[in-house]
Design an enzyme around this catalytic site. Sequence first.
Site, PDB file in Angstrom:
ATOM      1  N   ASP A 100       0.833  -1.205   0.000  1.00 42.28           N
ATOM      2  CA  ASP A 100       0.000   0.000   0.000  1.00 42.28           C
ATOM      3  C   ASP A 100       0.865   1.252   0.000  1.00 42.28           C
ATOM      4  O   ASP A 100       1.942   1.275   0.595  1.00 42.28           O
ATOM      5  CB  ASP A 100      -0.941   0.010   1.217  1.00 42.28           C
ATOM      6  CG  ASP A 100      -0.196   0.151   2.541  1.00 42.28           C
ATOM      7  OD1 ASP A 100      -0.129   1.261   3.073  1.00 42.28           O
ATOM      8  OD2 ASP A 100       0.343  -0.873   3.032  1.00 42.28           O
ATOM      9  N   SER A 101       0.403   2.266  -0.713  1.00 43.28           N
ATOM     10  CA  SER A 101       1.063   3.578  -0.772  1.00 43.28           C
ATOM     11  C   SER A 101       2.511   3.426  -1.248  1.00 43.28           C
ATOM     12  O   SER A 101       2.754   2.939  -2.343  1.00 43.28           O
ATOM     13  CB  SER A 101       0.965   4.252   0.591  1.00 43.28           C
ATOM     14  OG  SER A 101       1.269   5.624   0.516  1.00 43.28           O
ATOM     15  N   ALA A 102       3.503   3.793  -0.407  1.00 43.86           N
ATOM     16  CA  ALA A 102       4.901   3.611  -0.810  1.00 43.86           C
ATOM     17  C   ALA A 102       5.219   2.133  -1.005  1.00 43.86           C
ATOM     18  O   ALA A 102       6.057   1.775  -1.840  1.00 43.86           O
ATOM     19  CB  ALA A 102       5.834   4.209   0.236  1.00 43.86           C
ATOM     20  N   ILE A 129      -2.076  -0.984  -3.745  1.00 45.39           N
ATOM     21  CA  ILE A 129      -3.155  -0.360  -2.974  1.00 45.39           C
ATOM     22  C   ILE A 129      -2.833   1.120  -2.784  1.00 45.39           C
ATOM     23  O   ILE A 129      -1.810   1.464  -2.199  1.00 45.39           O
ATOM     24  CB  ILE A 129      -3.308  -1.058  -1.614  1.00 45.39           C
ATOM     25  CG1 ILE A 129      -3.523  -2.567  -1.817  1.00 45.39           C
ATOM     26  CG2 ILE A 129      -4.451  -0.442  -0.820  1.00 45.39           C
ATOM     27  CD1 ILE A 129      -3.234  -3.400  -0.593  1.00 45.39           C
TER      28      ILE A 129
END
Length: 315
Positions: A100-102, A129
């Site tokens: 998710d994200s980074a 994500i």
Amino acid sequence: MLIRGVNCRVYFPKEQRTRGLFIYCHGGGWALGKARFMDTVIFSLIRRLGCVVVAPDYKLAPEHPYPGPNNDYEALVKGIYEEYYKELNIDKDRIIIAGDSAGGHLTAAICQRLVKQNKINYVKAQILIYPVTHVFAFHLPSFDEYREKMNGTGLLNPQYMARFILYYLGLSAHSENVKKLINCEHIHEELENDPKYQSFIGREALPYHRQDRYIDKYHRVDPQLAEIFLSLGTDPDVSPIFGISENLPPTMVLTAEYDILKDEGAQYARRVSENGVHTVWKHYPTAYHGVLNMIGSPVRRQMIRDIAEFTRDYI
């Protein structure tokens, strides 16, 4: 567990229903977070899938800037496929990587590294994500929407994003540089006038219709910062949207409506699909960045169900 120098949490199901493996890479702007912060998400996935899960505690910026986090993730995937699959009792040809994200950014970047090395068979599918997919997104409508409707709220804002990018790239994250990224002063004129740049991350790359307030072509440019980002920012390791190819594995992208990253995530999903890769893009109209960490959220439960449903076909 230590896998090729990378500290990992390894989760074994009480009842192993598949010998596939799920690798989950946490977010936090490449600078924050630990694998254990995603325990509840991982437990939910294990209940649904019955598989072993590995979650890396990769080295974090600013102490370990790029390519440190990327190298850790690559070493982990290769280590499991080439050696540790026996110890984990998994089928090395059924490895799903997600984040998710980074962590979504690192997942996309590592898949592209494996493509270049002719080792994409190490990964069966990827799940991104609300991912970061490039470092030039500050001009996109999702950032304008944040300023107009959500300013001062949320887990992620333009200031945090700019600072995280600077930390990740080993650049000074003082307030002036943060402001320059937010104002797009790091976008070199060569990129601004390059049709390829426009086709990858410009306004026409958005897969849905909305009034777009594209960056003013007369905006100021910081020459020194722009030169750095012209070289480093267009590297697919840093901006995975520049490295998309038809050889990527099946891909799932999840985006949240109340998130400055939603446009770049949608752009990535569209570009992967246009390259002939099986792509599932799920957009959640009531979700916000970081919702997977919010226990009790109905949207969180739906996202986990959707991830599990996609994963079952490959694990």
